[in-house]
Design an enzyme around this catalytic site. Sequence first.
Site: not given
Lengths: 732, 732
Positions: A442, A537
Amino acid sequence: MRNFSLNRVMKSVLCVLGSTWLAVLSPVHAIETVESPSLNMKAYFDIRDGRPIYWLLHKGDTVIRPSYLGLQLRGEHSRGDFNNYKEEKTIDNGITGLMNGFVLTGSERHRFDETWQPVWGEERSIRNCYNEMLLTLKQPSKDRSIQICFRLYDDGLGFRYIFPQQRNLNYFVIEEEHSEFAMPGDITAYWIPGDYDTQEYEYTRCKLSEIRGIQEKTSKANLSTTNFSTTGVQTPVLFKTNSGKWLNIHEAALVNYSCMHLNLDDQNMVFTSWLTPDIDGTKGHIQTDAVSPWRVIMVGEKAQDILASRIVLNLNEPCKISDTSWIKPMKYVGVWWEMIAGSADWSYTWDFPSIHIGVTDYSKAKPHGRHGANTANVKRYIDFAAKYGFDGVLVEGWNIGWEDWFGNEKDFVYDFVTPYPDFDVEGIHDYAKSKGVKMIMHHETSGAIRNYERWLDTAYQFMNKYEYPAVKSGYVGNLLPRGEHHYSQWMNNHYQYCVEKAAKYHIMVNAHEAVRPTGLCRTWPNLIGNESAQGTEYQAFGGSAPNHTTMLPFTRLIGGPMDYTPGIFENDIRKFNPNSTSWCNTTLCNQLSLYVTMYSPLQMAADIPENYERFRDAFQFIVDVPVEWDEPYYLEAEPYEYVTIARKQKDTDAWFVGSTNGYDPRTATIDLSFLPAGKKYVATIYADAKDAHYKTNPQAYTITTKTVTSKTKLKLFTAAGGGCAVKIVPKQ
Amino acid sequence: MRNFSLNRVMKSVLCVLGSTWLAVLSPVHAIETVESPSLNMKAYFDIRDGRPIYWLLHKGDTVIRPSYLGLQLRGEHSRGDFNNYKEEKTIDNGITGLMNGFVLTGSERHRFDETWQPVWGEERSIRNCYNEMLLTLKQPSKDRSIQICFRLYDDGLGFRYIFPQQRNLNYFVIEEEHSEFAMPGDITAYWIPGDYDTQEYEYTRCKLSEIRGIQEKTSKANLSTTNFSTTGVQTPVLFKTNSGKWLNIHEAALVNYSCMHLNLDDQNMVFTSWLTPDIDGTKGHIQTDAVSPWRVIMVGEKAQDILASRIVLNLNEPCKISDTSWIKPMKYVGVWWEMIAGSADWSYTWDFPSIHIGVTDYSKAKPHGRHGANTANVKRYIDFAAKYGFDGVLVEGWNIGWEDWFGNEKDFVYDFVTPYPDFDVEGIHDYAKSKGVKMIMHHETSGAIRNYERWLDTAYQFMNKYEYPAVKSGYVGNLLPRGEHHYSQWMNNHYQYCVEKAAKYHIMVNAHEAVRPTGLCRTWPNLIGNESAQGTEYQAFGGSAPNHTTMLPFTRLIGGPMDYTPGIFENDIRKFNPNSTSWCNTTLCNQLSLYVTMYSPLQMAADIPENYERFRDAFQFIVDVPVEWDEPYYLEAEPYEYVTIARKQKDTDAWFVGSTNGYDPRTATIDLSFLPAGKKYVATIYADAKDAHYKTNPQAYTITTKTVTSKTKLKLFTAAGGGCAVKIVPKQ
């Protein structure tokens, strides 16, 4: 008297495999035309008062009315504001950039027909068949020429500007591109607001004439957002004509150019391209030879035709990576949702007001105890992935710097290589490897672009060292350089730079908050995913509209796959964060359906392991569903309402079906005629219970099995915000 | 009633070697003071109406009148325009950024005395001796504190802002720094106009009150130039007070901060700092802990005191490079002047309207025949360097991309590693190595900063591979990102990034068009040179003022060495370029003198070999003059008129003297009392002939030898735009 000449010299054409040559002698003053291979589409081109103009018919119906083409250039027009263009022209009647003063000097036709194999995708092979009309336009008073290339497919039109290298058109600056799309009346649009910095919006369905009133009231929730017009929309934008045809306007092959929005003249129902500005307000610095991206108009009789079209991929260049053996679709879990939902943090400590990378000493810091990316937790996810056969584990918040990662316009926000004290990068690598699981990297950049580019080689080398095959990159918040927008030429150049460099390191890229995809994954199949839309999200940020995912396949996914991160089984965000009032507005079966309806070579099971163990039987569908396919079947579709898709698993005699439903409960009809005839199959059916509802009873589902054949038509109830999922395998 | 408290707690202080501790108990309401080690300077500090204020005395004379300090912060003032500051304060009487509302809460004194050895420099060792006054200032209403640190030397004052890390002062944005320098009346200034993008100006000598009228008429010749105020000047700026004292204001240790200009209130004769804006108009993004650069006021009785001061170096951090063995001063020649003067080109061909790096095929291009950096020509320079003992050969125009290198705001302008077809990088490396000569790399960036940073590692690796020890980098033209200025925080961060990365690769950097140096070469001695002023190239761009180099040692060179590239023997530029009307406005002996008066560890002999062979006897001085020294002697100085300096060669019993003269012919008096007494030496004297003149007879010189001792006072004629040079060695 029009100054009009045609260059009829038949130039030799590089005959690529499978292409043929159609030469058309265009008569003087004739309108130039081209038809699609099956003749169902016809495009027209003309020069009127020195301005290029085109229109488009589908089976005799006008789908794009006569629409001007051209570009305004900086420094070639006495006023900077393009809105004054027409007024200025009236005053001046001179040449304004690449807008007017054109004569047609060349007209060529080419036929192209090939079938190519994507490295990954919805099907094993894709046919790319079109008729091309290549027009050369000269501005005699400037002694310079451009070309406009039309490619007419049976399912749509692509056109682009070509700027050949020449002494009189060497470098130029785009003030604005003025490509028009004159719509066939006040038709229905499915749209999100135009924005230079975010695509994270929910879709509105309304008449064109209603856009302005609704757009003005749109909430701007994103950390970085820049609207530019109350009639501005983003592409891909979907339309339903008043005669029931479906259109979609997008762009293809967005490389070293600004990302296109569309702005509506809602008196005349004409959309015009509206490019994203660079930091200095210009909309593109061009050095010839150059081309614009393709402007794409998809046309279909049914909504499914939009899903089936591969025109955006086809308009991109073939794969530029010679060895693609390292590019592999992945199904993954990750240390992510617990931070999004609020039960864990990306950060490690509350000791410091802010972090100086390389200076702040974390080794002496008191952990706040909420750090998600700790070794023990990561190993738990690795164990879970190994247990259920997931390919990878994503971990966010593993590297130092998250204590002050956004909102500060911070330059040196991360170094992308230094783990937190409680993240044992070596140990985790070894552990994952021993379990046959790959770690997914990430890289949140916080929008600090220079800093990311400075570290990029080091970061990718670090990934190679620890065998991370893929990276999720992020561009949250306003950018540095300050004033730069997420979708400018400058930024698009950056995203492309990362993808191409990653390819050298054999790294797959899944870029979030980056520019919306435009089919570049054909050319660079290591671009394995993007966000570029409102993802899961938002279910923890207040909840998404229950029908949001009935829109994405017809819009956002047109350009390439989305890392939507489905699989939320626990709707109540308060279970993660007592202060939250958020709720995941889907049923559990809706979540299952997304693994089929939302095609992606990268699919996450986003919820935490505990929630999957709680619903172990339903979770089996996620365990079973693949990420590689042979063929899709678009069974039912009404954008904004529902979509039902079946897919055949790659190299396997198995099929998976998903039906994603919107607000209104309905019964999905799943026609299994795609199955080979005369054989019996077992269908495992995951369906909403009759009393399921996204808000009040989302976890009510049934799992049943049924013997089916190619003659079966399954009728499956899907609740409000619901859905169903089916796995079909041969009966033993 | 003033809210005033003093924290008198005596904190333990880290006693560095040679430092002692002077604690002063400051009485409540007392003005804080600090004196220099020899007590000749005294600085005062107070808080008036909540605002910090200081003033400075030298031997009882006020050299800086009471001057406010402070910073305006973005978002902490209701108006963005700092010009409204006072008005706003009257209205509001509230807290504006870090401008007001302060109380003094701490006051410390430290004494520091050390002697350090520079890696290279004018002398072998430098004493760093000062008294420090560290004041802590609190804004009670904001519950936050800053510090202001004063370091008083016998030759000047340095002060800086310190922003300690704290919850209430974590990140902030500078709208403007308002550090005042209230001058002692309408004194004489030696200045160049304030400019965000170039320092390439000639100096003006005038009263402060005359600056506005002259500055308005200053020509802006540079490719990239941004003036901001008609009373704006750049630092280092030199002053002569009406009582004959010399002042110089500059800054030291400019790191991660915007470069400071000064703007004059010519009613009150107060300069105020004026920072260079970033692309968004802000003037610095600060994350605490942070410090500002030092604001430096040098003070001397004689002009020579300004030359002798090492305060700017002393205010920088000690060397951060542990192994400095690879950092070596160099004397060099190069393929450069022939392009500057116009007899050769950087480019290779005229075949292409523009170049696409990596795409344009140079191998098929027709050379235009004017390419300077061809292998044969480069070998000629290598031969010349080897013959006369030069350390290096610089070659500009060796790499592809020069055909359209500026004026196009081009992004991918160079790759820094691909040579032109006629530049044999490998063969040249081998040839130079066989001759004991080092090649000097050239990286023109064309201001495309992102592109340079993308290629930086690759370019430095290429240098390592071919054993280039040093790089001349360039930042010609307007920058990309567009709108960025050469001296902004963002750009200063870039220059520093390059220097620090170069250190990792053991590469010395000589950056042209970069920000003016501020003594950072102490910390990073691989920053071996900078341009940052009008260099010799302007002699081919119209000619420089004959007295230009009588100013540079007192101004530009205060911050660090300049790659001025002296040594032009042929004044008539028409001999290179028939279309030129330019003339080199110096005598030949003036050029020789510069190798002594303009200290630099990097000294070029900039003319072409033929011209040196033509004046072989005079050239011998350039052959002999070293670039490493033991000690300087500042013999005579009147800025704008003349400067005479002697230097002892490092580790050798040899001395070199240079006297550089301005407009008026004069006789330099060279007192050789710096020679060891009682010994005889031979002086070789290169002097202007009596009839020499920079315009009419520049190449008229005499070379004589003379026996001298420490009692000798040489009287040498220096013509208009002339000079003399002397080499002194022991008599055998």
